[in-house]
Design an enzyme around this catalytic site. Structure first.
Site, short mmCIF file in Angstrom:
data_model
loop_
_atom_site.label_atom_id
_atom_site.label_comp_id
_atom_site.label_asym_id
_atom_site.label_seq_id
_atom_site.Cartn_x
_atom_site.Cartn_y
_atom_site.Cartn_z
N PHE A 230 -10.47 2.82 9.34
CA PHE A 230 -9.55 1.80 9.85
C PHE A 230 -9.69 0.51 9.02
CE2 PHE A 230 -8.76 -1.81 12.82
CZ PHE A 230 -7.38 -1.64 12.91
N GLN A 231 -8.59 -0.01 8.57
CA GLN A 231 -8.53 -1.23 7.76
C GLN A 231 -9.35 -1.13 6.47
OE1 GLN A 231 -9.14 -4.74 10.33
NE2 GLN A 231 -6.94 -4.78 10.68
N LYS B 62 -19.47 -4.22 5.65
CA LYS B 62 -19.93 -4.83 6.90
C LYS B 62 -21.42 -4.62 7.12
CE LYS B 62 -18.48 -5.37 11.70
NZ LYS B 62 -17.58 -4.89 12.76
N MET C 280 17.68 -20.94 -7.36
CA MET C 280 17.62 -20.52 -8.76
C MET C 280 18.35 -19.20 -8.95
SD MET C 280 16.79 -21.65 -11.63
CE MET C 280 15.40 -22.75 -11.88
N GLU D 237 -3.27 -14.88 5.10
CA GLU D 237 -4.26 -14.91 4.01
C GLU D 237 -3.64 -15.35 2.69
OE1 GLU D 237 -3.93 -12.44 6.19
OE2 GLU D 237 -5.89 -12.01 7.07
#
Lengths: 176, 574
Positions: free
Chosen positions: B115-116, B165, B479, B53
């Site tokens: 969950f999630q 949802k 760097m 993502e």
């Protein structure tokens, strides 16, 4: 732009959307930008969908400037100003629970309370709850005066304020 | 207002996105956003399946920067949403308009650590311009319209929409509003006439005027007025990293990049200017060096659409809160009425002399074929057409590109300026290619940065966005190694990489992989890649000891430039 008072406190008044999450967005901006909130009070206004926040912050004119601009940038902030201490009225409410085991002590506290135009709002056998309203200095003075009785608990609202005169520019159809 | 028949929240979202002109979505499905993906199955809008993502958000960002239209990305709840966070923060810091849509657990489960479940509204509050969580399907069309309005106006930025949802599946009658009101938001600020006049007066009377262009000036219209003002005043133009593209860098008045890795000309001359016109810049520490000593001799004018930027980092003498193109237009008109085009001034002569010395050094012909950063970028510039898009990763590769790759127009140099996000380049270049399929898009990469999101090659190959990745490969975190070399007594703590065969890696993903040994081979490989219609990865090994020079040490004033000792004599004149 108005400056802080003698304690270096800047007084900010904001009209914000009255909906969930707004306080989080605003207080989170203060934390993120490293401004330190000294007090914050929030409540509904004459408009049913807008709330007024009164915030005091320690800092100089630059801080005041940045705080106002950063607040104005938040989508949920409809209006924000620094209030001039002299051109606005400020009040704070405090509830102070004091030890008062004897009749003498109770009557002494009642005397002080009446001098400060406070009210006794609860009495038990061993304690009293006093309500004092005024500017923060007055509440500080009352607490200093009564500290010797033994302070059990204090609850203060933080400053709430309005500018003097007819300058509310908010137009809203949803006025209550 | 158009009323649609009954529909689900998910379909409402897609319809609303389409109405706002979204043509492509970068994302990854998951449990909490499945109803939206189910609607997407028979919806005529392109979806690009990503591998991570973070890349999806960077692709949306790259798309936005290349096209000028907002980029859209989708993620599921929880880890999908948190993986977007870096990409959203990156877009926020660089004022890039993206719309991130996340799935959320159903309303009854919110707050229950389902969950999630993650509080993505709370998490993204400080890194979005605004975020929404519609609580019913009927709110979705209006929410989407507001999101696009907020993301694309004023100081642009990311907006997140988090949709539970059950809201995605909820059926309701849908109204698409024609107009929306966002009460606390007024992005259209007209420049104040009094301040414009004062700015015109200051600029017209300046003997050594200079212009600093930031990201807010790197838009086509603003950029065209910048050029006119610069030529009228004979004022040289330096840019911040984000401002690269605001001014044609082959112009005699271009000084190139200012700041920590700025050009000798920009960093030296800015301390001599008497009036600085700064446009759309926040005076980042990387641009100003020690801020108290920045441009001390000059009166500073600051144009910015974001009022909060005025005197946030640098106290300025005159502020104009407005869109850069509008403000520059009226300043230009004011100047035209006030003065004639200047003849060659002593200030202009000094600029010319300084530039000759600097460019003579930087762009002198390389006698050998050894792979070094400057000739690599020189070949890139020579080979790529003017409208090609150069995207960078973050680190030395980025600073070499910013210093030595000349850019001529807005939207052709895309880099992670504010957040400095390693892993930005490859996905952003895929997004840019999606926006501009007809121009070559090159990601100048460092090996370390590239490896953070290298799996986006699979997206580039599978979805046919054939970008070219040029890995300037020094086998270290370059760097960091440079700082350790210069400021930490060569104590190389945790910087050595050399772990991957990039040719095999490219081939494993179905891309063209090639490793080059010298400048000739590089040039050929690049030309060949431009002919291919498949993603190319060119591994260009360089010495791990190469530094980005010049450099101003962190916290120093811009005059304390390292790596230009042999030019002491020019520095002292003036």
């Amino acid at each position: 732009m108005g400056l802080g008072n003698e304690k270096g406190l800047i007084l900010i008044s904001a009209i914000v959307e009255h909906k969930p999450g707004v306080l989080h967005r605003i207080s989170n901006m203060f934390r993120r930008r490293d401004f330190n909130i000294e007090s914050i009070s929030v409540g509904v206004t004459e408009f049913k969908d807008l709330a007024r926040m009164t915030i005091t912050v320690k800092g100089d004119a630059n801080t005041a400037n940045q705080v106002v601009k950063q607040m104005a940038k938040l989508i949920d902030v409809v209006q924000v100003n620094v209030l001039d201490w002299a051109n606005s009225v400020q009040r704070e409410l405090a509830l102070i629970k004091l030890k008062a085991e004897t009749h003498e002590k109770r009557s002494e506290i009642m005397d002080y309370t009446s001098v400060f135009r406070g009210r006794i709002i609860d009495v038990s056998r061993d304690s009293l709850i006093v309500e004092v309203t005024g500017d923060s200095d007055k509440i500080d003075a009352f607490i200093n005066l009564t500290i010797s009785f033994g302070i059990i608990e204090v609850a203060r609202t933080g400053i709430t304020a309005l500018s003097r005169g007819v300058i509310s520019p908010i137009e809203n159809e949803g006025k209550a | 207002m158009s009323v649609l028949n009954k529909s689900s929240g998910g379909k409402a979202l897609l319809e609303a996105l389409k109405k706002e002109g979204a043509s492509i979505i970068f994302g990854i499905p998951g449990g909490a956003i499945l109803p939206i993906y189910d609607e997407l199955y028979d919806f005529e809008i392109r979806h690009v399946l990503c591998q991570h993502e973070q890349s999806a958000a960077h692709m949306a960002d790259g798309f936005a920067r290349a096209s000028g239209k907002p980029g859209v990305c989708f993620a599921t709840s929880g880890p999908g949403a948190t993986n977007l966070v870096t990409g959203i923060a990156n877009a926020y810091m660089d004022s890039s308009p993206i719309i991130a849509v996340t799935g959320q657990v159903p309303k009854p489960m919110i707050g229950k650590d389902a969950f999630q479940e993650v509080d993505i509204i709370g998490i993204t509050t400080p890194i979005t311009k605004y975020n929404f969580q519609p609580r019913s399907a009927s709110e979705i069309p209006e929410t989407v319209k507001k999101a696009f309005f907020i993301a694309t106006t004023g100081r642009k930025g990311p907006v997140l929409i988090d949709i539970p949802k059950d809201v995605q599946t909820e059926e309701c009658e849908l109204n698409f509003p024609d107009k929306i009101i966002v009460r606390g938001y007024n992005p259209y600020k007209k420049p104040c006439e009094k301040q414009i006049n004062a700015a015109v007066e200051l600029l017209a009377s300046a003997e050594k005027p200079m212009i600093l262009a930031g990201g807010g000036a790197a838009y086509p219209e603003a950029s065209s007025y910048l050029l006119k003002i610069s030529e009228l005043l004979l004022a040289p133009v330096a840019t911040s990293l984000m401002g690269k593209g605001a001014f044609p860098e082959d112009h005699p008045l271009s000084l190139g990049l200012l700041g920590m890795h700025g050009t000798l000309t920009a960093n030296k001359l800015i301390s001599e200017a008497d009036v600085l016109l700064s446009v759309g810049t926040r005076f980042s520490d990387r641009t100003t060096g020690k801020v108290n000593e920045f441009c001390k001799e000059a009166k500073i004018i600051h144009i910015d659409i974001d009022e909060a930027e005025i005197s946030k980092n640098k106290r300025v003498d005159l502020a104009i809160v407005a869109d850069a193109s509008e403000a520059l237009k009226v300043i230009y008109e004011g100047l035209l009425n006030r003065l004639n085009k200047k003849g060659e001034t002593p200030w202009f002569k000094r600029i010319k002399e300084f530039k000759e010395v600097w460019e003579g050094w930087i762009f002198e012909e390389e006698s050998n074929k050894e792979l070094k950063p400057i000739p690599i970028l020189k070949i890139l510039r020579k080979t790529l057409p003017v409208d090609a898009i150069l995207v960078t990763e973050v680190g030395q590769n980025q600073m070499w590109s910013a210093l030595y790759f000349k850019v001529f127009t807005p939207r052709t140099f895309i880099t992670s300026g504010g957040l400095g996000t390693m892993g930005f380049g490859l996905p952003a270049s895929i997004g840019a290619k999606a926006a501009k399929p007809d121009v070559p898009v090159v990601d100048v990469a460092g090996d370390g940065s590239f490896m953070m999101t290298e799996n986006a090659i699979s997206v580039s190959v599978a979805e046919k966005f054939p970008v070219i990745v040029v890995i300037i490969n020094n086998r270290v975190l370059g760097m960091v190694a440079q700082w350790q070399r210069l400021f930490y007594e060569r104590r190389y703590s945790a910087v050595k990489l050399d772990r991957v065969d990039f040719v095999k890696l490219a081939e494993a993903y179905g891309a063209n992989g090639v490793k080059v040994q010298d400048l000739n081979e590089f040039s050929k490989a690049l030309q060949n890649s431009l002919k291919l219609d498949v993603t190319s990865v060119i591994d260009v090994p360089i010495s791990p000891e190469e530094n980005v020079l010049p450099m101003v040490p962190p916290g120093s004033s811009l005059e304390k430039i390292m790596g230009v000792e042999k030019w002491d004599w020019v520095m002292k004149k003036g």
